[in-house]
Design a protein around this motif. Structure first.
Motif, PDB file in Angstrom:
ATOM      1  N   VAL B  81       2.655  33.814  -2.376  1.00 31.65           N
ATOM      2  CA  VAL B  81       2.621  34.052  -3.811  1.00 31.65           C
ATOM      3  C   VAL B  81       3.566  35.200  -4.152  1.00 31.65           C
ATOM      4  O   VAL B  81       3.537  36.241  -3.507  1.00 31.65           O
ATOM      5  CB  VAL B  81       1.193  34.426  -4.247  1.00 31.65           C
ATOM      6  CG1 VAL B  81       1.151  34.792  -5.703  1.00 31.65           C
ATOM      7  CG2 VAL B  81       0.253  33.281  -3.959  1.00 31.65           C
ATOM      8  N   ASN B  82       4.448  34.979  -5.120  1.00 29.55           N
ATOM      9  CA  ASN B  82       5.390  36.018  -5.501  1.00 29.55           C
ATOM     10  C   ASN B  82       5.665  35.922  -7.002  1.00 29.55           C
ATOM     11  O   ASN B  82       6.465  35.115  -7.450  1.00 29.55           O
ATOM     12  CB  ASN B  82       6.693  35.843  -4.708  1.00 29.55           C
ATOM     13  CG  ASN B  82       7.621  36.999  -4.900  1.00 29.55           C
ATOM     14  OD1 ASN B  82       7.500  37.753  -5.866  1.00 29.55           O
ATOM     15  ND2 ASN B  82       8.560  37.151  -3.994  1.00 29.55           N
ATOM     16  N   PHE B  83       4.951  36.757  -7.781  1.00 30.06           N
ATOM     17  CA  PHE B  83       5.072  36.656  -9.241  1.00 30.06           C
ATOM     18  C   PHE B  83       6.401  37.219  -9.740  1.00 30.06           C
ATOM     19  O   PHE B  83       6.804  36.916 -10.851  1.00 30.06           O
ATOM     20  CB  PHE B  83       3.904  37.382  -9.913  1.00 30.06           C
ATOM     21  CG  PHE B  83       2.635  36.584  -9.894  1.00 30.06           C
ATOM     22  CD1 PHE B  83       2.573  35.389  -9.211  1.00 30.06           C
ATOM     23  CD2 PHE B  83       1.512  37.016 -10.569  1.00 30.06           C
ATOM     24  CE1 PHE B  83       1.416  34.637  -9.187  1.00 30.06           C
ATOM     25  CE2 PHE B  83       0.349  36.271 -10.558  1.00 30.06           C
ATOM     26  CZ  PHE B  83       0.297  35.095  -9.867  1.00 30.06           C
ATOM     27  N   LYS B  84       7.047  38.050  -8.911  1.00 29.78           N
ATOM     28  CA  LYS B  84       8.339  38.584  -9.342  1.00 29.78           C
ATOM     29  C   LYS B  84       9.345  37.451  -9.472  1.00 29.78           C
ATOM     30  O   LYS B  84      10.155  37.419 -10.393  1.00 29.78           O
ATOM     31  CB  LYS B  84       8.828  39.604  -8.304  1.00 29.78           C
ATOM     32  CG  LYS B  84       9.505  40.822  -8.921  1.00 29.78           C
ATOM     33  CD  LYS B  84       9.938  41.788  -7.839  1.00 29.78           C
ATOM     34  CE  LYS B  84       9.085  43.027  -7.844  1.00 29.78           C
ATOM     35  NZ  LYS B  84       9.408  43.934  -6.736  1.00 29.78           N
ATOM     36  N   PRO B 117      13.077  42.882  -3.210  1.00 28.27           N
ATOM     37  CA  PRO B 117      12.107  43.296  -2.197  1.00 28.27           C
ATOM     38  C   PRO B 117      10.662  43.240  -2.711  1.00 28.27           C
ATOM     39  O   PRO B 117      10.424  43.292  -3.916  1.00 28.27           O
ATOM     40  CB  PRO B 117      12.514  44.753  -1.914  1.00 28.27           C
ATOM     41  CG  PRO B 117      13.131  45.212  -3.183  1.00 28.27           C
ATOM     42  CD  PRO B 117      13.807  44.020  -3.782  1.00 28.27           C
ATOM     43  N   HIS B 118       9.731  43.104  -1.779  1.00 27.28           N
ATOM     44  CA  HIS B 118       8.312  43.267  -2.107  1.00 27.28           C
ATOM     45  C   HIS B 118       8.013  44.756  -2.241  1.00 27.28           C
ATOM     46  O   HIS B 118       8.858  45.591  -1.929  1.00 27.28           O
ATOM     47  CB  HIS B 118       7.448  42.679  -0.996  1.00 27.28           C
ATOM     48  CG  HIS B 118       7.307  41.193  -1.085  1.00 27.28           C
ATOM     49  ND1 HIS B 118       6.113  40.588  -1.332  1.00 27.28           N
ATOM     50  CD2 HIS B 118       8.209  40.209  -0.981  1.00 27.28           C
ATOM     51  CE1 HIS B 118       6.286  39.278  -1.367  1.00 27.28           C
ATOM     52  NE2 HIS B 118       7.556  39.020  -1.155  1.00 27.28           N
ATOM     53  N   TYR B 119       6.790  45.087  -2.654  1.00 30.34           N
ATOM     54  CA  TYR B 119       6.384  46.487  -2.637  1.00 30.34           C
ATOM     55  C   TYR B 119       6.349  46.943  -1.179  1.00 30.34           C
ATOM     56  O   TYR B 119       6.151  46.128  -0.272  1.00 30.34           O
ATOM     57  CB  TYR B 119       4.993  46.631  -3.252  1.00 30.34           C
ATOM     58  CG  TYR B 119       4.974  46.465  -4.748  1.00 30.34           C
ATOM     59  CD1 TYR B 119       5.237  47.542  -5.572  1.00 30.34           C
ATOM     60  CD2 TYR B 119       4.721  45.240  -5.333  1.00 30.34           C
ATOM     61  CE1 TYR B 119       5.240  47.399  -6.946  1.00 30.34           C
ATOM     62  CE2 TYR B 119       4.725  45.083  -6.704  1.00 30.34           C
ATOM     63  CZ  TYR B 119       4.985  46.175  -7.506  1.00 30.34           C
ATOM     64  OH  TYR B 119       4.996  46.026  -8.860  1.00 30.34           O
ATOM     65  N   VAL B 123       2.167  50.767   0.355  1.00 35.07           N
ATOM     66  CA  VAL B 123       1.692  50.693  -1.028  1.00 35.07           C
ATOM     67  C   VAL B 123       0.757  49.499  -1.176  1.00 35.07           C
ATOM     68  O   VAL B 123      -0.326  49.606  -1.767  1.00 35.07           O
ATOM     69  CB  VAL B 123       2.886  50.581  -2.000  1.00 35.07           C
ATOM     70  CG1 VAL B 123       2.403  50.289  -3.404  1.00 35.07           C
ATOM     71  CG2 VAL B 123       3.712  51.848  -1.968  1.00 35.07           C
ATOM     72  N   ILE B 124       1.166  48.344  -0.625  1.00 32.27           N
ATOM     73  CA  ILE B 124       0.318  47.151  -0.713  1.00 32.27           C
ATOM     74  C   ILE B 124      -1.029  47.436  -0.057  1.00 32.27           C
ATOM     75  O   ILE B 124      -2.094  47.202  -0.645  1.00 32.27           O
ATOM     76  CB  ILE B 124       0.999  45.948  -0.024  1.00 32.27           C
ATOM     77  CG1 ILE B 124       2.333  45.620  -0.696  1.00 32.27           C
ATOM     78  CG2 ILE B 124       0.092  44.730  -0.039  1.00 32.27           C
ATOM     79  CD1 ILE B 124       3.055  44.462  -0.075  1.00 32.27           C
ATOM     80  N   PHE B 127      -3.179  49.982  -2.210  1.00 33.90           N
ATOM     81  CA  PHE B 127      -3.690  49.495  -3.494  1.00 33.90           C
ATOM     82  C   PHE B 127      -4.696  48.365  -3.299  1.00 33.90           C
ATOM     83  O   PHE B 127      -5.685  48.279  -4.029  1.00 33.90           O
ATOM     84  CB  PHE B 127      -2.540  49.056  -4.398  1.00 33.90           C
ATOM     85  CG  PHE B 127      -1.991  50.177  -5.220  1.00 33.90           C
ATOM     86  CD1 PHE B 127      -2.513  50.436  -6.478  1.00 33.90           C
ATOM     87  CD2 PHE B 127      -0.985  50.982  -4.734  1.00 33.90           C
ATOM     88  CE1 PHE B 127      -2.025  51.484  -7.234  1.00 33.90           C
ATOM     89  CE2 PHE B 127      -0.499  52.038  -5.476  1.00 33.90           C
ATOM     90  CZ  PHE B 127      -1.010  52.293  -6.732  1.00 33.90           C
ATOM     91  N   VAL B 128      -4.463  47.493  -2.322  1.00 31.67           N
ATOM     92  CA  VAL B 128      -5.432  46.416  -2.089  1.00 31.67           C
ATOM     93  C   VAL B 128      -6.743  47.006  -1.580  1.00 31.67           C
ATOM     94  O   VAL B 128      -7.825  46.547  -1.951  1.00 31.67           O
ATOM     95  CB  VAL B 128      -4.856  45.360  -1.129  1.00 31.67           C
ATOM     96  CG1 VAL B 128      -5.887  44.321  -0.785  1.00 31.67           C
ATOM     97  CG2 VAL B 128      -3.654  44.692  -1.751  1.00 31.67           C
TER      98      VAL B 128
END
Lengths: 167, 257
Positions: B81-84, B117-119, B123-124, B127-128
């Protein structure tokens, strides 16, 4: 009504939404809107729960609020509404009911004891709640997009006059 | 219909198929894929016919007089899944139809979007894990339970990312994530701390819930894309099963009931 509890739960729902938004790799400019969406959904759900509405109805109301608010936000933040709506409803997912259903099913797979009927009714109750809440969340998010859609949210006018591209 | 038109149609058709499969593999619903592809095709004066399967997209491009110019099919690249990507492609399609971009410009912009890039991993993870403790709080957990859920989510997600790196089957990756997270949470229950283990257990695996397939399943069903909707629903069910198996394995290991 315990407003402090409701507000703190809404606050944390927002952080749950942001966590999932980062897992789904949303653009950074949408993060704040997702936090607000999660907090609105959580606030409505826990307020309705305190007003002794059923958990399914409360979740549906929360998801519907998220779904409706995602449309103007999508318009102004220039991203499809699902990017705001999906992370924002995830904190409303009924994790504990799903967990109890699973444990109940495992117990039902064992031998039939004296409390079998009780376990059976509890498991069915938890399972039906889980399924209905998930359906309510999905409908709450999907329905506003379909009701208001003219092919795409960009065509909905929200008071802002669209600039003419041709002169 | 001359040779030039044909090669242009071929180039554009291949670009359009790329747009479609990237949307599909990033977790867009069928109606969004169809709308975006149609918008782009109409902007370049083609009449598109699109068929979306669970893991591939077929496309036929006709000109305005309905003469066949291009037909092709592409399968999805493996991607999460990649909303960007979804948001970027949506903006790109508007930009292309309003500003008359050339096909090459759209192609360049698409390659730029895919390479974004992803975060950062830390950070991922952080935050998760915060999201995990947030769930724990909303289900009525105490501060101690929230901290345990934070740790469990952190370890579980870390192991799941490692499993994904080694290209395991996606359901096995989720199983590993659930097993590690519930083993972490269970250790504190087993150690005899005074905690409600329902909170710790049930919320430590919540970061694995397949939220995007679940909601896209209903969006597709409402739109009449029944086949894609059913496939997404079964996919979500398989993920839920993998989570349940991971939890049960941990409970069996610790002999908790």
């Amino acid at each position: 009504m315990d407003w402090i509890l409701i507000l703190s739960k809404a606050f944390w729902c927002g952080w749950g939404a942001v966590g999932f938004a980062i897992l789904f790799n949303v653009p950074p400019r949408t993060l704040f809107a997702i936090w607000v969406g999660g907090a609105i959904g959580g606030f409505l759900k826990f307020t309705l729960l305190q007003l002794t509405a059923g958990v399914v109805l409360a979740s549906f109301a929360g998801a519907l609020a998220v779904g409706i608010s995602s449309i103007p936000i999508a318009h102004f933040r220039h991203a499809p509404p699902m990017i705001f709506a999906i992370p924002s409803v995830i904190p409303l997912i009924p994790g504990v009911f799903a967990y109890r259903t699973m444990l109940g099913l495992m117990k039902l797979a064992g031998t039939i004891g004296p409390d079998f009927n009780l376990v059976l009714s509890e498991t069915v109750n938890n399972g039906v709640k889980t399924v209905f809440i998930i359906m309510a969340l999905a409908m709450g998010v999907a329905v506003p997009m379909h009701l208001m859609r003219k092919e795409s949210v960009k065509h909905i006018r929200l008071g802002k006059k669209k600039q003419a591209n041709f002169t | 219909m001359n040779q030039q038109t044909n090669s242009e149609a071929k180039e554009f058709g291949s670009l359009l198929l790329d747009v479609g499969v990237y949307l599909l593999s990033s977790g867009a619903s069928c109606s969004r894929i169809r709308i975006t592809m149609r918008r782009l095709a109409i902007a370049y004066n083609y009449s598109p016919h699109i068929s979306i399967a669970p893991k591939s997209i077929s496309l036929a491009l006709n000109d305005e007089a309905d003469n066949a110019l291009f037909s092709g099919m592409r399968t999805t690249p493996a991607q999460g899944v990649n909303f960007k990507t979804i948001s970027g492609i949506s903006r790109l399609s508007w930009n292309a139809s309003e500003n008359d971009l050339s096909v090459q410009q759209v192609r360049d912009e698409l390659s730029r979007l895919i390479a974004l890039p992803h975060y950062p991993r830390l950070v991922i993870l952080l935050f998760v894990s915060v999201a995990g403790s947030a769930f724990c709080f909303t289900f009525g957990g105490t501060l101690l339970e929230m901290i345990i859920t934070f740790g469990a989510t952190f370890c579980g997600l870390f192991m799941r990312q490692e499993a994904i790196k080694h290209k395991f089957n996606p359901y096995i990756c989720v199983y590993i994530g659930a097993l590690v997270a519930s083993l972490f949470a269970g250790a504190f229950v087993k150690a005899g701390l005074n905690i409600n283990f329902e909170h710790a257990f049930a919320t430590s695996v919540l970061y694995l819930i397949p939220g995007v397939p679940l909601i896209n399943c209903f969006t597709d069903l409402i739109d009449g894309n029944i086949l894609n909707g059913v496939v997404r629903g079964i996919n979500a069910l398989m993920f839920a099963l993998a989570i349940a198996l991971g939890l049960l394995s941990a409970m069996l290991i610790y002999n908790l009931k």
